[in-house]
Write a protein that holds these residues in place. Sequence first.
Motif: not given
Lengths: 224, 387
Positions: A37-53
């Motif tokens: 169960f991994l949480a990915l954190m980071g500021p907006s624009g850091s690429g979190k959603t891109t990685l998820l996609n």
Amino acid sequence: MSDSMVNIFGLYKSYYRDSLEIPVLRNISLKIPEGEFLALMGPSGSGKTTLLNLLAGIDQPTSGTLSVAGEEISQLNENELAKWRSRHIGFIFQFYNLMPVLTAFENVELPLLLTKLTKKERKEHVETALSIVGLAERMKHYPRQLSGGQEQRVAIARAIVTDPSLILADEPTGDLDKHSAEEIMILLTRLNQEFKKTIVMVTHDPRAAEKAKIVRHLDKGELD
Amino acid sequence: MIPISYIIRNIKKHKITSILTILGVTLVVFVFAGVLMLSNGLRATLVATGYDDNAVIIRKASQTEVQSIIPYDQAQLIVASPEIAPAKDNRPLYTNEIYVLINLPSRTDSTEANLVVRGITPKSFELRPNVKLIAGRLPQEAGSEIITGESASERFVGCGLGERVRFGAREWTVVGIFDAAGTGFDSEIWGDITQMSDAFRRPVYSSITFRMADTSQFTGMKDRLENDRRLTIEVFREKEYYANQSRTITTFINITGTVISIVFSLGAIVGAMITMYSAVANRTKEIGILRALGFKRLSILLVFFLESIFISLTGGMLGVLIAYFLRFIRISTTNWDTFSEIAFNFEISSQIAILAILFAVIMGIAGGFLPAVRASRLKIVDSLRSA
């Protein structure tokens, strides 16, 4: 290798705005074992959603290898990806993203329409999924008749109904009040612990992140 | 497959847009079906005028009775044909008639229109069992008496029972009204042949109609009569003869009607296209979610395509339903093959209904295609990001 749900190596992703290359993810390497169960954190624009996609196979990497649920998904074509997604990925969005014209039952049933299950089998699966999220009584309700927290629980039922290998959650508590957010996090933790689901969750919310087993930070496209 | 209920509920959700689009298609289909019903009604009226076992003879190359002249000597040869069936009185069942066009003012707006005056013989009724006297009596062989078809009596000044009308340099009294069961005869005036040839100074016949004893002999008889060097005539089956008379006008109505419908349909197609483009724009995010769940581009394409077809199908059925009620309207027009006025009803057929609904579906396909393609081509990541 085989116990890794996700195996990323040397992953780059950039977008082009006109002819300008905008790097989003740089040299990401990441292994996520099954049951994590991994949480990915980071500021907006850091690429979190891109990685998820990218993990969900709805976006393609610029370079690097990306193996999810035992499949090298950067090699799959559009239709193969769609099929692969329907089998392996459960997606939970920040804004629930239920179909407004479908009831809770029908929303949860949607991904099952891509399987070979009979109508009766689908009904059993949907009822099970809805009772796991505690909404068995709301099956016939439309999304507009549900609260935000309930909508998100229906969305979770939709994500787990196909018994996917990997659950991807993009800010699942981002649009919820504190109480509902807690309920959702309890549910996700339960899915991880009781049903042994591998979960990758993008979040801004430190309270949500602390429910995860591991927290990783993305900043300017690089993983800490 | 994405469930049909998703498609239908989305149509219902955007009620006003959907209804307006449906009405656009309804209107076009109504016009289209109406035009086809118009020419079908006209055709049916004329075809019904003829009987299967009757044959009509007119002068060669005259096409209709108006231009036809059959001299008495030729007529004598024709009526001696052995193929003619016997009448009730055991004499051959034939009638030689004259056919003249006259002008009379209409009762409604007093504009003049052409109508047919037919000089008949006593056998004219026996040859046409559908024609029945419904009021008054038959005209006498002597005297200026006429009977009028039901529509002619209603539409022309002086043609009602007991009224008087002037043509052929004489004044005639209407002594009876006949009903010809909605056929072309309904729009005619009938009088005794001797009186008519006197009045119009026509010592010839226009046509000869007779009952065939055996319709299978038609081709042989036609060959024999048409190849007889003493005769300059053409032989038709009566049904075929009247069907030919409807050809020019029905072809004209069909062509103009189709052209008008197609032009109208462009408007409906653009309407459907705008509706579908806005449906795609409104549901961009939903498209992204469906794709993310694993639905293929083809499924998305199908959703919007079916949605458009469903809308146009509803419009089409509504259009046909409304057009159906045109059946109760009776109209009249000049038949350009005979230059005479003919009254008829709009007439629907299953073929017309199917054709009209098919036309609607084609509009749906044309209007839905580009938006559906656009929906299926959206990138998942972009559509998920849209509000």
